[in-house]
Scaffold this active site. Structure first.
Site, PDB file in Angstrom:
ATOM      1  N   ASP A 115      11.391 -10.439   4.513  1.00 48.50           N
ATOM      2  CA  ASP A 115      11.603 -11.595   3.639  1.00 48.50           C
ATOM      3  C   ASP A 115      12.890 -11.462   2.830  1.00 48.50           C
ATOM      4  OD1 ASP A 115       9.755 -13.489   4.168  1.00 48.50           O
ATOM      5  OD2 ASP A 115       8.531 -13.188   2.376  1.00 48.50           O
TER       6      ASP A 115
ATOM      7  N   ASP B 136       3.393  -0.925   3.323  1.00 47.35           N
ATOM      8  CA  ASP B 136       4.542  -1.419   2.571  1.00 47.35           C
ATOM      9  C   ASP B 136       5.798  -0.661   2.985  1.00 47.35           C
ATOM     10  OD1 ASP B 136       3.104  -3.318   1.284  1.00 47.35           O
ATOM     11  OD2 ASP B 136       2.918  -2.238  -0.622  1.00 47.35           O
TER      12      ASP B 136
ATOM     13  N   ASP C 267       7.891   1.350   1.668  1.00 45.90           N
ATOM     14  CA  ASP C 267       8.173   2.742   1.300  1.00 45.90           C
ATOM     15  C   ASP C 267       7.101   3.709   1.784  1.00 45.90           C
ATOM     16  OD1 ASP C 267       6.475   1.382  -0.550  1.00 45.90           O
ATOM     17  OD2 ASP C 267       6.641   3.080  -1.911  1.00 45.90           O
TER      18      ASP C 267
ATOM     19  N   ASP D 173      -4.141  -8.495  -2.208  1.00 43.62           N
ATOM     20  CA  ASP D 173      -4.983  -7.432  -1.678  1.00 43.62           C
ATOM     21  C   ASP D 173      -6.363  -7.438  -2.332  1.00 43.62           C
ATOM     22  OD1 ASP D 173      -3.940  -6.794  -4.112  1.00 43.62           O
ATOM     23  OD2 ASP D 173      -2.977  -4.931  -3.472  1.00 43.62           O
TER      24      ASP D 173
END
Length: 695
Positions: A268, A327, A329, A421
C-alpha cells in the site's frame, strides 16, 4: 559417628608442660604483635580485626569513600545532563519540535492538566506563606479549626475560610473518587493475580497444544504419501523501506511444497521508489521459482483491513484452505507452517493458531527493554492462559494462521476500526470458532525504538478497542453464546483490561495523588502507592526475569504512559477524531547476528537451486532494469528528523514535582519520593529523552 580430628591434642601428646609464654616484638611497625601461650593457641580462631593495623584501616576507609564519591559523581552527572537537556530542549528549543495535537480531546486534556498545575502552584504559594507564619493546623490527618481569637489579619482569615471549604466540600469529593479508583485498582490486581496463577498451573502441569507425530500423512497410501493443505501467505505493508527485504526473504524460505504455497505481497506504499524496490525483491524471488505475486491497490481505503479485504477477493483464494499473515517486520522460521498448520487437522472447530512474538532489538535502549516486559507478560500470561482455559484471545494481527472458512463465516475483514485483528477475533468467537496460542513457536520482529513511534502505536492499540466495544456490544448481547462467555467478553476483555486499567492508572497516580498533597484531609494510603504497585510490577516482570533490574523504571514508565492510554481510551469510547487514525509504526530494519547469518545461508542455497523458470526470469530482469533506471535518477535529499516536546507529559511533570514540594511541608516521606521520581519520569518522557535520540 565421624572421627575426631583434634590435631592439637595429638601434637601435644607426651609433652604436658605448656611452656613459657613467648612474646615476639618486631621493629617494623607494619607487623602486629602476636602472643602465643601454648600449642593449643595456634588452632584457636583469631579475631579478623586483630591483624589489622591503623594503616590498613585507613586504606579501607579511603576505598569506601572513593566508592561513595563515585556514586555521588554519577548522580551528579545524571542531574547535570538532565539540566542541560532541559536548557537545550525546553528553553532554547534546539533540535526539537513541539508535538502537534490534532484532536480536540488532546488539547482539552492538556488544558485540564495546565489548570491543575496553575492551581497547584497557587496552593503551594499559599501553603508556604501559612507555613512560614506558623499556621500549622494539619500536623496530622485531623484538622484543627482555629478559634476566633486566634485569627490574626485578613490573610489569616482567608486561610481559615479556605481550610473550612477544603474540609467540607473538596476533601469528601476527592476521597470518594479515591475510594472508587482504589476499588478498581484492587479488582484489576485480582485479575492479574488469577492470570498469573493460571500461568503457573500451565507450567506446573506442562499444558500446551499438541498434535500427532505425523499429522500431515495422507490416508491414501497410493497417493503422494503426505498431504499438505494449500496455504496463502499475505505480507501487508505500507512504505516499509527498512524491513521489506528481510520479511519477504524469510517468508519465501518457508519449508512448504511450492505448488501448495502462494505468497501475496500487499503493498500500500504511496512512494514510487519504495514500490519499485518491493517489485524488484518480488521479481528476484519469483526468478528463483517461488510462487509469489505483487499487489498494489489504486484506491487505498480502510488501512490494513482494506488491504487484506482486497486481497481476499481474488478469484484464486477459493482454492486455498488457510491463510498466514505476517506484518512487514516479521521474519518467520522455515518450519513455521509445519508447527502451526497441523493443529487444524481433525479439529474442524479451530479457526486460528497464533504464534508468539520475539524481538531482535529488545536490548537496544531503555524503551525497548520496558516494552519487552509488557509484551512478554501479554504473550506468556494473558494469551496463553486465555487460549488454554477459554479458547479465545485477541488476534495479534500477525504471526497467525487463519482457517479461511472461519474468516468468511465471520464476515471477513471490516474497515470500521483500526484494530481489525481484534474485530475479526471477536466476531469469530461469537460464531463459535476456537483459538489456539503456541507459546513455543516464536516469530522475530521489531519493537519501536523511538518514543514517538511507540506513543502512536499505543494510541491506536487503546483507542481502537473502545471504538470496537461500541460497535460490538449489541452483537455480543444478542448472541447465542453462554452467559459466562458474554460476561467474560464484556467485563474482562473489554471493560477491565481496555477501559478500567488506563482510567484508574491515570486518575489515581497522576491526578488524585498530587491533589491529596494540597488537600491532606483526603487520604491515600501508603499501600496503594507503594506496596501493591511494586508487587504487581514484580508479577508482570516474572515472564522476563532477566529484566528484573528495571522493575522501578518499569513501574514509573507505566504510570507515565497512562496519560497516552487514557487519552486514547476516551477518544475511542466517544468516537473522537483521533480514534480512527492509523500511523504506520516506524521500524529500523534490525536483525540479530545469528538471524542474518541464517538468512545468508538460506539465500545462498536458494541461489544454487538448479530449477529456474524462464518466463519469470525475463519478467524479473525487466523489473530489475526499471528499478536500476529509477535509482539512477538521483536519490532524494534526506529529511532531517527531530526529537519532540510532549506538552501533556511536561505539564504533568511540573504538577507532580510541585506536589512533591508540597509534601515536604507535611513530612510525608514515601509520598515525596514517589512524586519526585514520577515527576522526573514524566520530565524525561516529555523532553523525549527515552528511546532513540535523533541527531
Amino acid at each position: 559417628m565421624a572421627p575426631s580430628l583434634d590435631f592439637s591434642r595429638w601434637w601435644a601428646k607426651g609433652n604436658t608442660s605448656k611452656g613459657n609464654p613467648v612474646v615476639v616484638t618486631m621493629e617494623n611497625p607494619n607487623y602486629s604483635v602476636l602472643e602465643i601461650n601454648g600449642p593449643d593457641e595456634v588452632f584457636r580462631p583469631v579475631d579478623k580485626d586483630r591483624g589489622k593495623n591503623a594503616k590498613q584501616f585507613t586504606w579501607v576507609l579511603l576505598l569506601k569513600a572513593h566508592k561513595a564519591v563515585g556514586c555521588v559523581a554519577w548522580l551528579g552527572n545524571i542531574l547535570w545532563s538532565l539540566l542541560g537537556s532541559i536548557k537545550k530542549r525546553l528553553i532554547f528549543g534546539q533540535g526539537v519540535t513541539v508535538e502537534n495535537e490534532k484532536s480536540g480531546k488532546g488539547r482539552t486534556l492538556y488544558r485540564v492538566i495546565m489548570g491543575f498545575l496553575v492551581m497547584a502552584l497557587a496552593f503551594l504559594a499559599f501553603e508556604l506563606v501559612a507555613h512560614l507564619k506558623g499556621w500549622h493546623y494539619f500536623q496530622t490527618n485531623s484538622l484543627h479549626i482555629p478559634q476566633t481569637l486566634e485569627i490574626k489579619g485578613w490573610l489569616h482569615s482567608v486561610y481559615f475560610v479556605w481550610l473550612e471549604f477544603r474540609a467540607d466540600y473538596i476533601a469528601p469529593a476527592i476521597q470518594a473518587l479515591t475510594n472508587f479508583c482504589v476499588a478498581l485498582f484492587l479488582i484489576q490486581s485480582a485479575d492479574r493475580m488469577l492470570l498469573c496463577l493460571g500461568c503457573f498451573w500451565i507450567k506446573f502441569k506442562k499444558i500446551k497444544p499438541r498434535f500427532e507425530e505425523t499429522p500431515l500423512k495422507s490416508d491414501d497410501l497410493e497417493g503422494a504419501g503426505c498431504y499438505y493443505p494449500k496455504v496463502l501467505v499475505q505480507i501487508p505493508m505500507c512504505n516499509e523501506r527498512e524491513v521489506y527485504e528481510q520479511s519477504i526473504s524469510a517468508v519465501c524460505q518457508i519449508d512448504w511444497p511450492k505448488e501448495r504455497l502462494l505468497i501475496q505481497v500487499l503493498d500500500d506504499s504511496d512512494d514510487d521508489s519504495i514500490q519499485w524496490l518491493i517489485k524488484g525483491e518480488v521479481a528476484k524471488w519469483n526468478q528463483r521459482g517461488v510462487n509469489i505475486i505483487y499487489r498494489h491497490r489504486l484506491v487505498r481505503t480502510g488501512y490494513k483491513a482494506g488491504n487484506l479485504k482486497s486481497a481476499m477477493n481474488c478469484d484464486y483464494v477459493k482454492d486455498y484452505e488457510f491463510v498466514a499473515i505476517f506484518d512487514a517486520d516479521f521474519q518467520p522460521n522455515p518450519d513455521f507452517l509445519k508447527l502451526t498448520v497441523p493443529h487444524f487437522k481433525d479439529n474442524p472447530e479451530l479457526g486460528l493458531v497464533q504464534a508468539r512474538w520475539a524481538f531482535v532489538n529488545r536490548d537496544e535502549n531503555l524503551l525497548t527493554r520496558l516494552q519487552n516486559i509488557n509484551l512478554c507478560f501479554h504473550f506468556e500470561v494473558e494469551q496463553q492462559v486465555n487460549g488454554v482455559f477459554l479458547n479465545f484471545f485477541g488476534f495479534n494481527g500477525t504471526a497467525g494462521v487463519w482457517r479461511i472458512k472461519a474468516l468468511e463465516e465471520s464476515g471477513g475483514w471490516l474497515e470500521r476500526t483500526t484494530v481489525e485483528d481484534m474485530d475479526i477475533a471477536v466476531r469469530a468467537h461469537l460464531n463459535g470458532w476456537k483459538f489456539i496460542f503456541l507459546n513455543d513457536v516464536k516469530v522475530l520482529c521489531e519493537l519501536p525504538e523511538s518514543y514517538e513511534a511507540y506513543k502512536k502505536q499505543q494510541h491506536r492499540w487503546h483507542s481502537g478497542p473502545m471504538h470496537l466495544f461500541r460497535l460490538c456490544l449489541p452483537a455480543i448481547i444478542s448472541s447465542k453464546m453462554m452467559f459466562w462467555k458474554k460476561a467474560n467478553l464484556i467485563l474482562l476483555f473489554f471493560l477491565l483490561r481496555k477501559l478500567i486499567l488506563p482510567f484508574y492508572s491515570f486518575t489515581l497516580f497522576c491526578i488524585i495523588l498530587p491533589l491529596t498533597m494540597f488537600v491532606p484531609e483526603a487520604e491515600l494510603s501508603m499501600w496503594v502507592i507503594c506496596y501493591v504497585p511494586v508487587f504487581m510490577s514484580f508479577m508482570n516482570i516474572l515472564p522476563s526475569l532477566r529484566s528484573f533490574p528495571f522493575i522501578v523504571p518499569y513501574l514509573l514508565f507505566e504510570n507515565t504512559m497512562s496519560v497516552t492510554k487514557f487519552n486514547a481510551m476516551v477518544s475511542g469510547l466517544f468516537k473522537l477524531g483521533s480514534s480512527y487514525e492509523w500511523v504506520v509504526t516506524k521500524k529500523a530494519g534490525r536483525s540479530s547476528e545469528p538471524d542474518l547469518l541464517a538468512v545468508e545461508e538460506r539465500e545462498s542455497k536458494a541461489m544454487n537451486h538448479p530449477q529456474l523458470y524462464r518466463g519469470t526470469s525475463d519478467s524479473g530482469l525487466s523489473e530489475l532494469n526499471k528499478l536500476i533506471e529509477h535509482q539512477e535518477a538521483g536519490p532524494k535529499p534526506p529529511v532531517k528528523k527531530l526529537n519532540k516536546i510532549y506538552k501533556k507529559e511536561l505539564a504533568l511533570a511540573f504538577l507532580l514535582l510541585t506536589a512533591a514540594l508540597r509534601s515536604l511541608l507535611s513530612a510525608q516521606g514515601v509520598h515525596f519520593y514517589f512524586l519526585l521520581f514520577q515527576g522526573v519520569s514524566f520530565l524525561l518522557v516529555g523532553l523525549d529523552l527515552i528511546g532513540e535520540q535523533m541527531s
